[in-house]
Enzyme design. Structure first.
Site, PDB file in Angstrom:
ATOM      1  CB  CYS A 260      -4.695   4.800   5.448  1.00 24.00           C
ATOM      2  SG  CYS A 260      -4.277   3.521   6.634  1.00 24.00           S
TER       3      CYS A 260
ATOM      4  CG  ASP B  15      -0.037   3.171   4.532  1.00 22.44           C
ATOM      5  OD1 ASP B  15      -0.212   3.736   3.448  1.00 22.44           O
ATOM      6  OD2 ASP B  15      -0.942   2.976   5.358  1.00 22.44           O
TER       7      ASP B  15
ATOM      8  CB  CYS C  18      -0.935   0.015   1.202  1.00 16.16           C
ATOM      9  SG  CYS C  18      -0.061   0.054   2.767  1.00 16.16           S
TER      10      CYS C  18
ATOM     11  CB  CYS D 232      -2.714   0.295   9.875  1.00 14.64           C
ATOM     12  SG  CYS D 232      -3.577   0.421   8.304  1.00 14.64           S
TER      13      CYS D 232
END
Ligand code: FES
Length: 127
Positions: A59, A35, A33, A103
């Site tokens: 995010c 991140d 992603c 996350c």
């Protein structure tokens, strides 16, 4: 999609920013992603984490997990920080959607890498 705790941490992360005088950093990234979390630790001479801060690209859940991770490690002995798990971060936030669980894993990885960095630097100092 995000609960109130996640949104408030995302909108007002009290631990965001670089940490002056940090003596350990851990940078974890998720290649799928994009991140990235960079965690900064200030560890005192007794091995206690005086302060933790972060910079993150990602995010809202990644920002919120980073902020909580800093709260959870602050005040711990540096090796105790290794016990802070993604599950604990997840629970502190009151949960995350299934597709955002990673996350919290990213935040745990950043903690582990920062602790590793601390011990590497310490070992160099003692040479
Ligand atoms: Fe990829 Fe948060 S969406 S780690």
């Amino acid at each position: 999609m995000y609960n109130q705790t996640v949104m408030s941490k995302f909108l007002n992360p009290k631990n965001a920013g670089a940490l002056r005088g940090a003596n350990a950093t851990g940078k974890a990234g998720n290649s799928s992603c994009g991140d990235v979390i960079k965690l900064y630790l200030l560890v005192d001479e007794e091995g206690i984490i005086d302060e933790a801060k972060f910079k993150a690209f990602g995010c809202p859940a990644t920002i919120a997990c980073s902020d909580i991770a800093c709260d959870l490690v602050a005040g711990l002995q540096v090796d105790e920080a290794l016990n802070v798990s993604s599950k604990e971060i997840f629970d502190e936030l009151g949960g995350l959607d299934d597709n955002r669980v990673y996350c919290s894993v990213l935040a745990e990885d950043a903690i582990k890498l920062a602790v590793e960095d601390y011990y590497k630097k310490k070992a160099k100092e003692n040479k």
